[in-house]
Write an enzyme that holds these catalytic residues in place. Structure first.
Site, PDB file in Angstrom:
ATOM      1  CB  CYS A 123     -38.004  54.721 -20.874  1.00  0.00           C
ATOM      2  SG  CYS A 123     -39.610  55.176 -20.399  1.00  0.00           S
ATOM      3  CG  ASP A 124     -34.486  56.798 -21.471  1.00  0.00           C
ATOM      4  OD1 ASP A 124     -34.502  55.824 -21.908  1.00  0.00           O
ATOM      5  OD2 ASP A 124     -35.288  58.012 -21.376  1.00  0.00           O
ATOM      6  CB  CYS A 149     -39.314  58.130 -19.327  1.00  0.00           C
ATOM      7  SG  CYS A 149     -40.094  56.600 -18.966  1.00  0.00           S
TER       8      CYS A 149
END
Ligand code: NDP
Length: 309
Positions: free
Chosen positions: A135-136, A132
């Site tokens: 997300c990261d 992701c």
């Protein structure tokens, strides 16, 4: 007893909720761990009609949610473990509390990112391995990042990661991309993106250090082994349908996609499916939304027929 329960709160589930709520069927949406589905981990969505300047995935989901709440949809946050059919009732067993009983169930549980299945990948999850970018990505500012895959997901992840990374290298097992032409053009035009062709990853390096320092690659044509240094290792190799709780209940294909017949009907009367859990081909937000609408209409007609039984 509920009339309509919807599993999943992505575009398929929320569109099914919209149509069911407006048909006065008081739907309940059961949300899993990723409320809003895959769109919440996407960046810009340029191909959802009605947004001439684009919209972000999370914004799109927020709009859809506000719309269904306006018509009285209820939300529950629970993990579904098993589904059973008892005569005309669908019984949904969750990891907590009493089972939910409903006349119809719309399965819109989507799909989850695939991993390569390497032990080193698993042990470095959250230590440089991610599926992701949204997300990261932030954690890899000025670092070297690799993205595995050759489809739209890989390109989209790579494009997003160029905001953070010093370099972003797409590693693909063949010598041509599967991604759409426009995404390919964008990737080739981005000076931060490099390509490594005909290579598969055999190991993520280095579990002994506790964080990613690189990847060991094997040439798919010559078998030659090489290494690439990186701190971020992102997967963009596709998805698996979230259908395990329906195993042995409804018919599925070999990959676990729920089989639908004539719209959204599954092999079990009263159970309908919409979105990525039943779609190995199109997998777009707009097709998911469309199939959610179909499932709500099919469920409504089923309830109407049952009321005359
Ligand atoms: P795809 O199945 O299209 O692509 C998966 C890619 O990963 C392929 O290039 C495949 O290689 C590679 N791959 C698969 N398994 C492995 C493995 N074990 N090791 C190495 N490489 C592997 O999946 P996507 O998730 O990219 O896209 C799915 C659908 O979603 C498509 O219809 C796509 O258009 C859509 N999508 C659209 C977006 C947008 O419009 N913004 C964004 C993201 C997805 P190979 O090519 O050799 O098979």
């Amino acid at each position: 007893m509920e009339k309509v329960v919807i599993l999943g709160s992505g575009p398929a589930g929320l569109t099914a909720a919209l149509y069911s709520a407006r048909a006065f069927l008081s739907p309940v949406v059961i949300e899993g761990p990723q409320s809003g589905g895959q769109l919440t981990t996407t960046t810009d969505v340029d191909n959802f009609p009605g947004f001439p300047t684009g919209v972000t995935g999370p914004e799109l989901i927020e709009h859809m949610k506000a719309q269904v709440i306006r018509f009285g949809t209820r939300f529950e946050s629970r993990m579904v473990e098993k589904v059973e059919k008892e005569e005309d009732t669908v019984v949904i067993h969750c990891d907590d509390g009493d089972p939910v009983r409903t006349q119809t169930l719309i399965v819109a549980s989507g799909a989850s990112a695939k991993y390569l299945g390497l032990p080193s990948e698993k042990s470095l999850m959250g230590q440089g391995v991610s599926a992701c970018a949204t997300c990261d990505g932030f954690f890899f500012k000025d670092r070297n990042i690799v993205v595995i895959g050759g489809g739209d997901t890989a390109i989209e992840e790579a494009m997003f990661l160029t905001r953070f990374g010093k370099t972003v290298t797409i590693i693909h097992r063949r010598d041509s991309l599967r991604a759409s032409k426009i995404m390919q053009e964008r990737a080739h035009a981005n000076p931060k993106i490099r390509f490594v062709w005909n290579k598969e990853v055999v190991e993520v390096l280095d579990p002994s250090k506790g964080h990613v320092v690189g990847a060991r690659l094997k040439d798919t044509k010559t078998g030659e082994i090489s290494e690439i240094a990186c701190e971020g290792f992102f997967l963009g190799i596709g998805h698996t349908p979230n259908s395990s709780f329906l195993k042995g209940i409804v018919e599925m294909d070999g990959q676990g996609y729920v089989k639908t017949l004539g719209g959204s009907k599954t092999s079990v009367p009263g159970i309908f499916a919409a979105g990525d859990v039943q779609d190995p081909v199109y997998r777009q937000a707009i097709t998911a939304a469309g199939s959610g609408c179909m499932a709500a209409i099919d469920a409504e007609r089923y309830l109407e027929e049952m009321s005359h039984k």
